[in-house]
Design a protein around this motif. Sequence first.
Motif, PDB file in Angstrom:
ATOM      1  N   THR A  77       0.831  -1.213   0.000  1.00 34.80           N
ATOM      2  CA  THR A  77       0.000   0.000   0.000  1.00 34.80           C
ATOM      3  C   THR A  77       0.859   1.253   0.000  1.00 34.80           C
ATOM      4  OG1 THR A  77      -1.760  -1.176   1.181  1.00 34.80           O
ATOM      5  CG2 THR A  77      -1.820   1.231   1.234  1.00 34.80           C
ATOM      6  N   ASP A  78       1.866   1.286   0.869  1.00 35.11           N
ATOM      7  CA  ASP A  78       2.734   2.476   0.963  1.00 35.11           C
ATOM      8  C   ASP A  78       3.545   2.664  -0.310  1.00 35.11           C
ATOM      9  OD1 ASP A  78       1.776   2.884   3.500  1.00 35.11           O
ATOM     10  OD2 ASP A  78       3.533   2.047   4.532  1.00 35.11           O
ATOM     11  N   THR A  79       4.066   1.560  -0.862  1.00 33.54           N
ATOM     12  CA  THR A  79       4.891   1.666  -2.073  1.00 33.54           C
ATOM     13  C   THR A  79       4.053   2.093  -3.272  1.00 33.54           C
ATOM     14  OG1 THR A  79       6.333  -0.076  -1.207  1.00 33.54           O
ATOM     15  CG2 THR A  79       6.533   0.448  -3.544  1.00 33.54           C
ATOM     16  N   ARG A  80       2.842   1.556  -3.384  1.00 31.62           N
ATOM     17  CA  ARG A  80       1.965   1.988  -4.480  1.00 31.62           C
ATOM     18  C   ARG A  80       1.693   3.489  -4.387  1.00 31.62           C
ATOM     19  NH1 ARG A  80      -4.254   0.017  -6.131  1.00 31.62           N
ATOM     20  NH2 ARG A  80      -4.554   1.724  -7.613  1.00 31.62           N
ATOM     21  N   ARG A  81       1.411   3.986  -3.173  1.00 36.88           N
ATOM     22  CA  ARG A  81       1.135   5.418  -3.005  1.00 36.88           C
ATOM     23  C   ARG A  81       2.336   6.260  -3.421  1.00 36.88           C
ATOM     24  NH1 ARG A  81       2.958   8.354   0.692  1.00 36.88           N
ATOM     25  NH2 ARG A  81       3.406   6.583   2.066  1.00 36.88           N
ATOM     26  N   ILE A  82       3.532   5.863  -2.987  1.00 41.97           N
ATOM     27  CA  ILE A  82       4.748   6.617  -3.337  1.00 41.97           C
ATOM     28  C   ILE A  82       4.921   6.674  -4.851  1.00 41.97           C
ATOM     29  CG2 ILE A  82       7.278   6.565  -3.237  1.00 41.97           C
ATOM     30  CD1 ILE A  82       6.916   5.189  -0.438  1.00 41.97           C
ATOM     31  N   LEU A  83       4.780   5.530  -5.516  1.00 42.54           N
ATOM     32  CA  LEU A  83       5.023   5.465  -6.959  1.00 42.54           C
ATOM     33  C   LEU A  83       3.935   6.186  -7.748  1.00 42.54           C
ATOM     34  CD1 LEU A  83       6.307   1.781  -7.219  1.00 42.54           C
ATOM     35  CD2 LEU A  83       7.653   3.869  -7.599  1.00 42.54           C
ATOM     36  N   GLU A  84       2.689   6.044  -7.342  1.00 43.40           N
ATOM     37  CA  GLU A  84       1.623   6.720  -8.082  1.00 43.40           C
ATOM     38  C   GLU A  84       1.722   8.236  -7.935  1.00 43.40           C
ATOM     39  OE1 GLU A  84      -2.166   5.019  -7.094  1.00 43.40           O
ATOM     40  OE2 GLU A  84      -1.877   3.343  -8.500  1.00 43.40           O
ATOM     41  N   GLU A  85       2.070   8.704  -6.743  1.00 40.83           N
ATOM     42  CA  GLU A  85       2.283  10.151  -6.573  1.00 40.83           C
ATOM     43  C   GLU A  85       3.453  10.624  -7.425  1.00 40.83           C
ATOM     44  OE1 GLU A  85       2.797  10.793  -2.408  1.00 40.83           O
ATOM     45  OE2 GLU A  85       0.645  10.546  -1.937  1.00 40.83           O
ATOM     46  N   GLU A  86       4.514   9.833  -7.470  1.00 37.31           N
ATOM     47  CA  GLU A  86       5.697  10.196  -8.257  1.00 37.31           C
ATOM     48  C   GLU A  86       5.370  10.271  -9.747  1.00 37.31           C
ATOM     49  OE1 GLU A  86       9.610  10.636  -9.910  1.00 37.31           O
ATOM     50  OE2 GLU A  86       8.563  11.340  -8.129  1.00 37.31           O
ATOM     51  N   PHE A  87       4.679   9.265 -10.270  1.00 34.75           N
ATOM     52  CA  PHE A  87       4.419   9.238 -11.706  1.00 34.75           C
ATOM     53  C   PHE A  87       3.337  10.252 -12.102  1.00 34.75           C
ATOM     54  CE2 PHE A  87       6.109   4.704 -11.466  1.00 34.75           C
ATOM     55  CZ  PHE A  87       7.390   5.123 -11.830  1.00 34.75           C
ATOM     56  N   THR A  88       2.439  10.563 -11.189  1.00 29.10           N
ATOM     57  CA  THR A  88       1.486  11.647 -11.452  1.00 29.10           C
ATOM     58  C   THR A  88       2.235  12.964 -11.609  1.00 29.10           C
ATOM     59  OG1 THR A  88      -0.309  10.532 -10.268  1.00 29.10           O
ATOM     60  CG2 THR A  88      -0.493  12.922 -10.523  1.00 29.10           C
ATOM     61  N   ARG A  89       3.196  13.225 -10.709  1.00 30.82           N
ATOM     62  CA  ARG A  89       3.994  14.462 -10.810  1.00 30.82           C
ATOM     63  C   ARG A  89       4.815  14.491 -12.089  1.00 30.82           C
ATOM     64  NH1 ARG A  89       4.535  13.790  -5.117  1.00 30.82           N
ATOM     65  NH2 ARG A  89       6.478  12.612  -5.389  1.00 30.82           N
ATOM     66  N   GLN A  90       5.427  13.353 -12.449  1.00 30.16           N
ATOM     67  CA  GLN A  90       6.213  13.321 -13.692  1.00 30.16           C
ATOM     68  C   GLN A  90       5.351  13.654 -14.901  1.00 30.16           C
ATOM     69  OE1 GLN A  90       8.815  10.061 -14.606  1.00 30.16           O
ATOM     70  NE2 GLN A  90       9.497   9.799 -12.496  1.00 30.16           N
ATOM     71  N   LEU A  91       4.168  13.059 -14.957  1.00 28.41           N
ATOM     72  CA  LEU A  91       3.282  13.329 -16.087  1.00 28.41           C
ATOM     73  C   LEU A  91       2.863  14.794 -16.114  1.00 28.41           C
ATOM     74  CD1 LEU A  91       1.058  10.116 -15.967  1.00 28.41           C
ATOM     75  CD2 LEU A  91       2.572  10.765 -17.836  1.00 28.41           C
ATOM     76  N   GLN A  92       2.550  15.354 -14.952  1.00 30.36           N
ATOM     77  CA  GLN A  92       2.090  16.739 -14.889  1.00 30.36           C
ATOM     78  C   GLN A  92       3.220  17.727 -15.189  1.00 30.36           C
ATOM     79  OE1 GLN A  92       0.647  16.609 -10.849  1.00 30.36           O
ATOM     80  NE2 GLN A  92      -1.506  16.477 -11.473  1.00 30.36           N
ATOM     81  N   ASN A  93       4.347  17.563 -14.493  1.00 35.92           N
ATOM     82  CA  ASN A  93       5.407  18.568 -14.545  1.00 35.92           C
ATOM     83  C   ASN A  93       6.335  18.431 -15.749  1.00 35.92           C
ATOM     84  OD1 ASN A  93       4.365  19.392 -12.093  1.00 35.92           O
ATOM     85  ND2 ASN A  93       5.897  18.293 -10.883  1.00 35.92           N
ATOM     86  N   ASP A  94       6.605  17.192 -16.168  1.00 37.81           N
ATOM     87  CA  ASP A  94       7.590  16.972 -17.219  1.00 37.81           C
ATOM     88  C   ASP A  94       6.975  16.657 -18.578  1.00 37.81           C
ATOM     89  OD1 ASP A  94       9.432  17.260 -15.195  1.00 37.81           O
ATOM     90  OD2 ASP A  94       9.688  15.104 -14.892  1.00 37.81           O
ATOM     91  N   LEU A  95       5.829  16.018 -18.579  1.00 34.77           N
ATOM     92  CA  LEU A  95       5.312  15.481 -19.841  1.00 34.77           C
ATOM     93  C   LEU A  95       4.035  16.156 -20.319  1.00 34.77           C
ATOM     94  CD1 LEU A  95       5.925  11.681 -19.073  1.00 34.77           C
ATOM     95  CD2 LEU A  95       7.484  13.333 -20.131  1.00 34.77           C
ATOM     96  N   GLY A  96       3.516  17.117 -19.561  1.00 33.53           N
ATOM     97  CA  GLY A  96       2.343  17.861 -20.002  1.00 33.53           C
ATOM     98  C   GLY A  96       1.080  17.028 -20.094  1.00 33.53           C
TER      99      GLY A  96
END
Length: 629
Positions: A16-35
């Motif tokens: 549960t904790d690892t999924r949350r960390i990774l999903e938050e990370e990839f959401t930020r990457q998509l938003q900030n880096d990939l538009g």
Amino acid sequence: MAFDQATRNRLQRFVTDTRRILEEEFTRQLQNDLGMDPVSGDVTPIENLPHINDTQRETARIMRDTLAHYCASPGTDARSGLDRIVREQAFTVLNRLAALRMAEARGLLIESVGKGYQAKGFQLYVRLAGSGLGETGEAYRVYLQSVFDELSQDLRGLFDRYSPQGRLFPREAALMQVLSQINHGEIDPLWAEDETIGWIYQYFNSKEERKAMRDASQAPRNSRELAVRNQFFTPRYVVEFLVDNTLGRLWFNWTGGKTALRNRCQYLLVKPDEQPEAAMCLRDPRTIKLLDPACGSMHFGLYAFDLFQEIYREAWDWEQAHGAGALDRETGGSPDLKPLADTYADHDAFLRDVPRLIIEHNIYGVDIDPRAAQIASLALWLRAQRAWHEAGVKAKDRPQVGQGQVVAAVAPPAEVDLRKRFMDELDPLDAELFEQTLFMLKGLPELGVLLQVEKELPALIREVFGEHGGLFRAQDMAQWQTAEGRLREALTDFARAARSTYQGRLFADDALQGLRMIDHCREVFDVVVMNPPFGALATGTKAAMNEAYPNSKNDLLAIFVERGLELMRVEARLGAITSRTCFFLSSFQKWREEILLGIAQPEVVADLGLGVMDDAWVEAAAYTLEKQV
């Protein structure tokens, strides 16, 4: 180590904790880096992203192609497509790192994830590579990706860095958090256990998600809901009970009871003095096929692997004692196989190849969840590596494991323009066959192996080829195999040529999965074992299932049992754990009369009651059937 409730709770917290960390990370990457914003569903044109570098620009293009591929399927908008991308990226990274940790615990891989930056493998890599790799975090990323590339030769579905599910990688801060979770002392002993990867799959979707799905709709509304709502891990003792009394029982009968499985299979129900008449010709183990039609993390297959190892050893001894013609290769449809003694230089060479043979010839799996297929392939590969490790076979001497027989029942590609482009390159008849085949596979993501494509195929073939020189008359499946081979080759070429168009590769990969699914439905199995979905059918499949399975239509579990029997040869065995209500509710009466007692014979039944399948509130029964007609 037993997976008691306390142990499972610790692992669930980790997932549960690892999924949350990774999903938050990839959401930020998509938003900030990939538009690309998973929250709003907005996608910014790449030309309006001047701040990104060339590598990020390429990733942005690939993510847009992936999103377009997902959104080509009916009912998928940009927001749900981006949500799927985030979820799949997180799951794949978690599985990759967990797989490395499990490989380390088995002595299959130099320490790479354990201890993070201080891992022995990474420290050695840094000393060899020098300072040219940049900062420590960047060097570690390059190191891990080189390990992924090495493992992708055997496990492309999980470790291919260019796959749509595994394109993103966490940045240093998020990766450090994940490594801290993986290396937590509480779960350290679990990495040596074969079951761990299955529990990770089980816990990736939370109880809250399942409850929300059930509250929103009584019946599953799509393939993902069907998969998540019916995701219940089968306890080890149930797995052994069912495999012992299907695969174990078949081998026991064929050998006349003269097998080590008699003592090894603790749940095999035989009388003390039982000694059936041995077969005149023992089955060549390379022709014995076991299917789990809802395989999840391949828990049944992992235990069956153990039994198959013993079966192969005894088959070699049998052939040595009775001569080259002592093994039957015709029944399993493989008359072109040579006797074992003619195939291998000696006993050691044979035993060295057995783990590969089991994965490529014996254990078949299907699941409507692509993540399950990813996990199942990994679990079998790890089991094979452990077998070699225990036998003292060095890594350089181990045979390379081929694709295996695990298939994800994914939707046929929906892109009309790509389909037209591909078909324009084919012979007109092959083009028509391809289009008709895609139409036939339309319900695949909800139905999986329940889709009776092998029954539709002869009519489809005659419709396409019937008026052209009599091809495919008398349902000539050999001709289908020839045409299918041409389609496979054309799709593979199309994927290579379309690498500049990433969406073209995704299109071709999904079409190839569909062809593999057809091959599975055309097989004839000796053993089917399963923990099938139960309850209501997916919303859009009810009418088709009512027509295809009139005796079993009231519940998915009944349909799976009927379908399993359809796919088996006479005297084959089916083992299942399901709700016990199918044995007494009046709504199952036709199923009991026409299927359970009509074409099969119950052999062993265990009434298990409540609390068997983790948090599934269902009274369960485990039983085996022998197919009679």
